[in-house]
Design an enzyme around this catalytic site. Sequence first.
Site, mmCIF file in Angstrom:
data_model
loop_
_atom_site.group_PDB
_atom_site.id
_atom_site.type_symbol
_atom_site.label_atom_id
_atom_site.label_comp_id
_atom_site.label_asym_id
_atom_site.label_seq_id
_atom_site.Cartn_x
_atom_site.Cartn_y
_atom_site.Cartn_z
ATOM 1 C CG HIS A 293 -1.947 0.787 1.023
ATOM 2 N ND1 HIS A 293 -2.036 2.397 1.312
ATOM 3 C CD2 HIS A 293 -3.398 0.702 0.808
ATOM 4 C CE1 HIS A 293 -3.100 2.818 1.381
ATOM 5 N NE2 HIS A 293 -4.205 1.794 0.672
ATOM 6 C CG ASP A 351 -8.355 -3.804 -2.877
ATOM 7 O OD1 ASP A 351 -9.545 -3.604 -2.604
ATOM 8 O OD2 ASP A 351 -7.634 -2.956 -3.424
#
Length: 416
Positions: A293, A351
């Site tokens: 991320h 996700d």
Amino acid sequence: MTKANLSLNGTDYEFDVIVGSEGEVGVDFSSLRKTAKAISYDPAFGSTGACSSAITFINGEKGILRYRGYAIEDLAENSTFEEVMFLLVKGELPNAAQLKAFKSQLAEHAEIPDALVEQYKALPKTLHPMAALSSIMVSLSGYYPTTGDEDQDIIRLLAKMKAFVALGYRQSKGQDFVQSKNGENYIADFVEMMFGKTSPALEQAFDQLLILHADHEQNCSASTVRMVGSSQANLYASIASGVNALWGPRHGGANQKVIEMLEMIQNDGGDASKYLSKAQDKSDEFRLMGFGHRVYKNFDPRAKIIKIAADEVLDDLGLDNDETLDIAKALEKAALEEEYFKARNLYPNVDFYSGIIYRALGIPTDMFTVMFALGRLPGWIAQWKEWNAEPKSRIHRPRQIYTGPTERKVNPISER
Ligand code: ACO
């Protein structure tokens, strides 16, 4: 106010330092070009603040995510998606009377015109559902021209979005679309419009997923919404641009790519270690989807919550022995143990787990990012609204460092 100094070509310049409510420090370079005849150069904006915002706070190092001061863990446990929508768009959590009024407004606008359903059906069957969602979103400006009553436009969009998602889902399953019947209960209504029935387990899973995805400050899609909004394109056009930005695999599209990757590994004999090596090989373009991320360099707080929800959903559906999910677990374990991933702080992100839940619920892979968009809508709207309310708002217009040829003459074609 503290000042920051910059020395450039022998001249000293002074800039204001701005400090946010959580102690975040920024140097106000907005006068840099005027005073120093230079620009700040920061491709991908890793060190650039494009705005000040009172909506969402993230501390990526400590794994903190808060909407308007409320921790994501607190909201996921003690509020509903309707309350979170209200919080993001209006600034405060609703009291009982405000929530009742909000729910009845959502119910009032929950149906969508039959013509829009027909329009959706007429789109090519090969069109990705994110493209379909984006085109429907822009079309709304024809059905509901913006009125100047911002609150009215916002409620309408919040109320109708779940119908577009359910429409896309039912279309992909070859099923007829069903209009909203229970609009005052947003999640139950949505689950029924999708699956024709609901259950407390399903409602809880969707409520949590949507809360966790509701906003994430100045990410790619939110920045796009602000960017497009800054040209004074209308609400629908601005949100449609957010849908398009979210579609990509480096952003919301990663949830689709996670399952495609797991299935690819499974079809290739199920050897997770082969793909773990590929992910670490710099000559190989392969990346582990759902890992890493830009902001969270410790852990993704949403992933912690959603991992528990994923385990519960799989348990509930009796899917804890699924082969694809075994591969997911092997990847997750490696990320926590192998040096490459530890050194780069690459952990499964939200996700990774949301893809697993959606798959378990039987949602087609190409619909995953549409589910994300449903959750993210109130965040985009809040970002758009905040930008619109900015008294000194100007069109977003970054600069560049030009690296092309300097001026040259056009030769006659025979000499080129
Ligand atoms: N698999 C393998 N290696 C990775 C991965 C990955 N998923 N992500 C980053 N790395 C490596 C890079 O190769 C780089 O290694 P190096 O330092 O040896 O060159 C290092 O980790 C840093 O990577 P960057 O690309 O600089 O990180 P950045 O912050 O720009 O990218 C991103 C973040 C886009 C999320 C990236 O980690 C990625 O592509 N992940 C996979 C896609 C994904 O899951 N996206 C969803 C994001 S979450 C969301 O939108 C809700």
